[in-house]
Design a protein around this motif. Structure first.
Motif, short mmCIF file in Angstrom:
data_model
loop_
_atom_site.label_atom_id
_atom_site.label_comp_id
_atom_site.label_asym_id
_atom_site.label_seq_id
_atom_site.Cartn_x
_atom_site.Cartn_y
_atom_site.Cartn_z
N GLU A 47 2.61 6.86 -6.68
CA GLU A 47 1.57 7.74 -7.20
C GLU A 47 1.83 9.21 -6.82
O GLU A 47 1.87 10.08 -7.68
N CYS A 65 2.78 1.81 -3.35
CA CYS A 65 1.90 2.32 -4.41
C CYS A 65 1.59 3.80 -4.16
O CYS A 65 1.60 4.62 -5.10
N ALA A 66 1.35 4.15 -2.89
CA ALA A 66 1.06 5.55 -2.56
C ALA A 66 2.26 6.43 -2.90
O ALA A 66 2.12 7.52 -3.47
N ALA A 102 1.07 -5.90 -7.79
CA ALA A 102 0.34 -4.64 -7.52
C ALA A 102 0.82 -3.53 -8.44
O ALA A 102 0.02 -2.76 -8.98
N LEU A 103 2.13 -3.45 -8.64
CA LEU A 103 2.68 -2.38 -9.48
C LEU A 103 2.24 -2.55 -10.93
O LEU A 103 1.86 -1.58 -11.59
N THR A 130 10.07 -2.15 -12.13
CA THR A 130 10.40 -2.53 -10.75
C THR A 130 11.69 -3.35 -10.73
O THR A 130 11.86 -4.26 -11.53
N GLU A 150 -0.36 -3.99 -12.01
CA GLU A 150 -1.79 -3.73 -12.17
C GLU A 150 -2.09 -2.22 -12.13
O GLU A 150 -2.82 -1.70 -12.96
N LYS A 151 -1.47 -1.53 -11.17
CA LYS A 151 -1.80 -0.11 -10.98
C LYS A 151 -0.95 0.84 -11.81
O LYS A 151 -1.40 1.91 -12.19
N PHE A 152 0.30 0.47 -12.01
CA PHE A 152 1.23 1.37 -12.72
C PHE A 152 2.02 0.56 -13.76
O PHE A 152 3.22 0.33 -13.59
N PRO A 153 1.36 0.15 -14.84
CA PRO A 153 2.05 -0.74 -15.79
C PRO A 153 3.29 -0.13 -16.42
O PRO A 153 4.14 -0.86 -16.93
N LYS A 155 0.83 -1.21 0.00
CA LYS A 155 0.00 0.00 0.00
C LYS A 155 0.87 1.27 0.00
O LYS A 155 0.64 2.20 -0.77
#
Ligand code: KG4
Ligand code: ZN
Length: 393
Positions: free
Chosen positions: A311, A307-308, A337-338, A347, A340-343, A304
């Motif tokens: 972003e 990702c925050a 997670a990365l 990483t 999915e949210k930030f293709p 979490k």
């Protein structure tokens, strides 16, 4: 450029000989020798790293590792020994006076083999356990005096960052990363989120308010009867629980999951584990389920906050480093997670063997500091600093 790197910040004495060809960050690195001596057996009896014992062990082993790393690299030259001037002898003896016998061992090495041909010494100067750091720092300074070589003091966490982006099998070994980047550093002593606007430009944007992730793993291990350092053993049991789809042993909190900042806290989670096992004799499957519950709680908060951070700071890159980055569940979860949210975000995780403490990472950072716009520290100013921060690098 042939670099001798030295790492003694905690319970591993590590020395490498790494040849850098080209300019940072586009150099090619050839690892000629890489030696690591772990003190785990000594510290297991204390249930954690005992700084004065760590210092003693580093001093006892470091000269033989020096010999080992040069001979592994087939670079141990036996030269006519240039005699050491009285002045240099006195300087070195004074420098190493707190490490009984170390100056004599170094002089004996020099008498036996003579001067070795290296271009740079890179040594971890912090953060870490100060008594342990001083052994490496003073040894490096003594060698620098003896062989008239430049020495640079390296931030251990910068080493972890470079280890994560380094890939020996890629043409451009230190990947050409896009900034801004976020580094999640998770180890036995640290849990922090660092924003990098460029190589060597760091801003701490989040950190643990109490225990580090690795420390929490080690404490949970101890609570269920696994000796120090229990992180990998807890991870192994958690994987078994996942494979067997065991039901939860208990309900554990994911501390700071909903806080608006990028800070972490793991001591509450550790205390919850303590209550969950208090006065109980857990079966092996119960232990596995508990390890999985703990690892899930840790992972949830790491994912979490990462990702925050990505972003909020418009990051193009996520770099994960430090001993806990060897954890496969944390790695998988962050990657999923990365993606999915930030293709578009790339990483990086360290290659196997470079997550936990090592000296290859110190050589990479040494090259960066000595051969680039990142200012090197002069020999005379190198001091061990247990709390050295990346922001100040
Ligand atoms: O970076 P590192 O070698 O030393 C420090 O700079 O602190 O990290 C060591 C930490 C220890 O707490 C160890 O238990 C943890 O990393 N660790 C792991 C795993 N491998 C090492 N924790 C969880 N899962 C792992 N696979
Ligand atoms: Zn480390």
């Amino acid at each position: 450029m042939l670099i001798l790197s030295i790492e003694t910040s905690c319970d591993e004495t590590a020395l490498s000989l790494v040849e850098a060809k080209g300019e940072f960050p586009h150099a090619i690195y050839e690892v000629h020798g890489n030696c690591l001596w772990s003190q785990i057996d000594i510290h297991a009896q204390y249930g954690g790293v005992f700084p004065m014992a760590a210092k003693r062990e580093h001093a006892a082993i470091i000269t033989s590792l020096l010999e080992k790393v040069f001979s592994e690299a087939e670079k141990l030259e036996t030269q006519d020994t240039p005699s050491i001037s009285d002045h240099t002898k006195t300087q070195i003896t004074t420098l190493l006076e707190r490490e009984p016998g170390l100056a004599e061992q170094l002089f004996a090495f020099h008498t036996k083999y003579g001067q070795q041909e290296i271009d740079l010494i890179a040594v971890t100067s912090g953060p870490g356990l100060e008594p342990a750091l001083w052994v490496g720092v003073n040894f490096a300074r003594a060698l620098a005096l003896l062989w008239d070589v430049v020495v640079v003091g390296i931030n251990h966490m910068e080493g972890h960052i470079l280890a994560s982006v380094y890939d020996a099998d890629r043409d451009d070994q230190l990947s050409d990363i896009t900034f801004p980047a976020i580094s999640l550093l998770i180890s036995g002593g640290h849990t922090e989120l660092i924003k990098m606007s460029d190589w060597g430009k760091y801003e701490k944007i989040g950190q643990t308010r109490d225990d580090a992730v690795g420390e929490a793993y080690d404490k949970v291990a101890r609570l269920i009867g696994i000796p120090y350092p229990g992180g990998p053993e807890v991870a192994k049991r958690a994987e078994m629980a996942r494979k067997a789809t065991l039901s939860p042993y208990t309900d554990l909190p994911s501390p700071m999951l909903h806080s608006k900042d990028l800070d972490f806290s793991f001591s509450g989670l550790k205390t919850a584990v303590r209550y969950a096992v208090q006065d109980k004799e857990l079966s092996e499957t119960e232990k596995q389920a508990l390890c999985r519950d703990f690892e899930d709680a840790v992972t949830q908060v790491l994912v979490k906050k990462c990702c925050a951070a990505v972003e909020e700071h418009g990051a193009q890159t996520l770099i994960v480093g430090g001993g806990v980055s060897a954890n496969q569940h944390i790695k998988r979860s962050l990657e999923v997670a990365l993606l999915e949210k930030f293709p578009d975000v790339t990483t990086y995780f360290p290659q196997s063997g470079l997550s936990t403490d090592n000296s290859i990472m110190i050589a990479l950072a040494g090259h960066a500091r000595a051969k680039s716009a990142l200012a090197p520290q002069g020999s005379s100013v190198i001091r061990a600093d247990g709390n050295r921060s990346l922001d100040a690098s």
